[in-house]
Scaffold this active site. Structure first.
Site, PDB file in Angstrom:
ATOM      1  N   SER A 101       0.777  -1.248  -0.017  1.00  0.00           N
ATOM      2  CA  SER A 101       0.095  -0.017  -0.057  1.00  0.00           C
ATOM      3  C   SER A 101       0.833   1.115   0.107  1.00  0.00           C
ATOM      4  O   SER A 101       1.807   1.312  -0.934  1.00  0.00           O
ATOM      5  CB  SER A 101      -0.933  -0.060   1.286  1.00  0.00           C
ATOM      6  OG  SER A 101      -1.876   1.039   1.279  1.00  0.00           O
ATOM      7  N   ASP A 240      -2.210   6.620  -3.515  1.00  0.00           N
ATOM      8  CA  ASP A 240      -1.164   6.102  -3.050  1.00  0.00           C
ATOM      9  C   ASP A 240      -0.634   5.012  -3.996  1.00  0.00           C
ATOM     10  O   ASP A 240      -1.068   4.883  -4.928  1.00  0.00           O
ATOM     11  CB  ASP A 240      -1.629   5.397  -1.613  1.00  0.00           C
ATOM     12  CG  ASP A 240      -2.470   4.329  -1.876  1.00  0.00           C
ATOM     13  OD1 ASP A 240      -3.269   4.226  -2.897  1.00  0.00           O
ATOM     14  OD2 ASP A 240      -2.888   3.601  -0.989  1.00  0.00           O
ATOM     15  N   ASP A 242      -0.966   1.580  -4.077  1.00  0.00           N
ATOM     16  CA  ASP A 242      -1.784   0.648  -4.896  1.00  0.00           C
ATOM     17  C   ASP A 242      -3.099   1.091  -5.158  1.00  0.00           C
ATOM     18  O   ASP A 242      -4.080   0.466  -5.339  1.00  0.00           O
ATOM     19  CB  ASP A 242      -1.755  -0.604  -3.894  1.00  0.00           C
ATOM     20  CG  ASP A 242      -2.678  -0.236  -2.858  1.00  0.00           C
ATOM     21  OD1 ASP A 242      -2.624   0.917  -2.152  1.00  0.00           O
ATOM     22  OD2 ASP A 242      -3.289  -1.040  -1.957  1.00  0.00           O
ATOM     23  N   ASP A 244      -5.960   2.490  -3.810  1.00  0.00           N
ATOM     24  CA  ASP A 244      -7.282   2.575  -3.207  1.00  0.00           C
ATOM     25  C   ASP A 244      -7.261   3.758  -2.444  1.00  0.00           C
ATOM     26  O   ASP A 244      -8.388   3.963  -1.639  1.00  0.00           O
ATOM     27  CB  ASP A 244      -7.289   1.290  -2.230  1.00  0.00           C
ATOM     28  CG  ASP A 244      -6.178   1.238  -1.535  1.00  0.00           C
ATOM     29  OD1 ASP A 244      -5.388   2.144  -1.278  1.00  0.00           O
ATOM     30  OD2 ASP A 244      -6.217   0.163  -0.609  1.00  0.00           O
TER      31      ASP A 244
END
Length: 450
Positions: A101, A240, A242, A244
């Site tokens: 993440s 960010d 990833d 999400d």
């Protein structure tokens, strides 16, 4: 060699590569995941982010799945929301993505989901990872198979299907992809919607050379802020690593708090009788908006897994966290930065206002933003909470996530981080002077433990 149990966090599997998480761990987790799923030949979607260690970990995880008979569809470098979409599109039994993440480049991890992209508690796998258990689950004579699948164009089509025609050609944006996995699909989406934009860091680079992949950090927002002002953009955003989470910056380059976006979206997406889910740090304005709509807002424990679970149980159409996660029933009760962007654009296209003007009605209260205090260990966090619980007995107390104490004119929440040796404090008040007074009071009490 046993797997380091420390990497099994509340929300996902995560650690420093290769000391805490490595290809041996990924291989065993892949095997255990297939056994956990309880099917002879489970259909699994596999994705990864741009981190330099992700190809190795992905390959090892896939190998573990194949040995246990898994039928793996490798969708390559994708965002976490794209994985959730793929599990639903391909009607798979489960999905996994190699990602850490928003953590720095030296970290990596794994997020796991079951059918319909329902998140799986990482600790549920621990029993399946014991050596004796895996030994009793022998490698199958007929192994599974691997195929490559490209889902990006289908994902972009899905996202664009929610966009109103009115947004075409109406906006000029600054878009910062943080050198993360969203770069290619973000480019395709904005082009398809005919939105003018100035791109920042769309190149895939697991070193994250331009700024941290955490969009909440001020340094991560600086380049976007400068470009918004220089170009006179309508607004900007930072993703960010990833894809999400999304942080919005208005036409002046000012960061917009996540709970103001929650209130803004709830005002237009929520109907009478609906539920809105939010976290322990969110402003009372979210509750005010829900009440005005004849809906009800509720706090849930922080973390994507907790919010998703609460939304499914309550059939809530929308939820959000101050950290920049926004969850939608229409997006499988999961969070997606790009889906959120489309919702914001849809609303703004009808208002014909700047983003700062559109959000002005929700800036009713004075919020501290989050204070983070380093602590020695979990016991220290427990001691702090006990002291504050006794000190503020006069307020309404709840323990959904740490300690929340509410008074008519102010409230605060304090909770230990689930991933770091940190305790987090949020305070909100009706008046600025009261907020400043309570910040001084509470930080003094917490600092006494250092």
């Amino acid at each position: 060699m046993p797997i380091n149990a420390k990497i099994f966090k509340e929300y996902d599997i995560r650690g420093v590569y290769p000391n805490e998480i490595n290809k041996e761990a990924a291989y065993k987790i892949g095997r255990a995941f297939c056994v956990y799923l309880g099917k002879k030949n489970p259909k699994i979607i596999m994705g990864r982010d741009v981190r330099l260690s992700s190809p190795e970990l992905s390959e090892a995880f896939i190998k573990g799945c194949l040995i246990q008979g898994g039928e793996v569809s490798d969708i390559g470098i994708v965002t976490t929301p794209a994985l959730f979409f793929s599990v639903n599109l391909l009607k798979a039994d489960a999905g996994a993505i190699i990602t850490a993440s928003h953590n720095p480049s030296e970290y990596n991890g794994i997020k796991l989901v079951g059918k319909k992209a329902v998140s799986i508690l990482p600790k549920e796998l621990l029993n399946y990872l014991k050596a004796e258990f895996l030994n009793k689950s022998p490698q199958l004579k007929k192994q599974g198979f691997l195929k490559k699948v490209d889902i990006i164009s289908s994902y972009v089509d899905f996202l664009s299907s929610f966009a109103k025609k009115e947004i075409n050609g109406q906006f000029r944006l600054v878009a910062d992809a943080s050198n993360g996995a969203a770069g290619e699909m973000l480019k395709l989406l904005l082009n398809k919607l005919e939105i003018s934009y100035w791109p920042l860091f769309f190149e895939l680079d697991g070193n994250f050379p331009n700024h941290s992949p955490n969009p909440l950090e001020k340094k991560s927002q600086q380049k976007a802020k400068e470009l918004i002002i220089h170009r006179g953009a309508d607004f900007g955003f930072v993703l960010d690593a990833d894809g999400d989470r999304i942080v919005f910056l208005d036409e002046k380059g000012k960061e917009i708090r996540g709970d103001l976006i929650i209130a803004f979206l709830a005002d237009y997406l929520v109907k009478k009788g609906d539920r809105v889910l939010t976290d322990s740090a969110a402003s009372r304005i979210v509750f005010d908006v829900a009440k005005e709509k004849g809906a009800e807002a509720e706090r849930a424990r922080t973390g994507h897994l907790n919010i998703e679970d609460a939304m499914r149980k309550k059939r809530a159409p929308f939820g959000g966290e101050v950290s920049g996660h926004y969850y939608f029933k229409d997006f499988f009760f999961s969070s997606s930065a790009l889906f959120t962007l489309i919702c914001v654009l849809n609303i703004l296209s009808g208002l014909r206002k700047t983003l700062s003007c559109a959000l002005e009605p929700y800036e009713k209260y004075f919020h501290s933003r989050e204070y983070n205090f380093k602590i020695k260990d979990q016991k220290t966090a427990e001691k702090i909470i006990v002291v504050l619980k006794k000190k503020y007995l006069g307020g309404k107390q709840s323990f959904i996530d740490g300690l929340t104490v509410e008074y008519p004119e102010w409230w605060f929440n304090i909770r230990p981080s689930h991933t770091e040796p940190i305790i987090r404090l949020n305070i909100e008040a009706d008046e600025k002077f009261l907020l400043q007074e309570k910040i001084k009071e509470l930080t003094s009490l917490i600092n006494a433990f250092h």
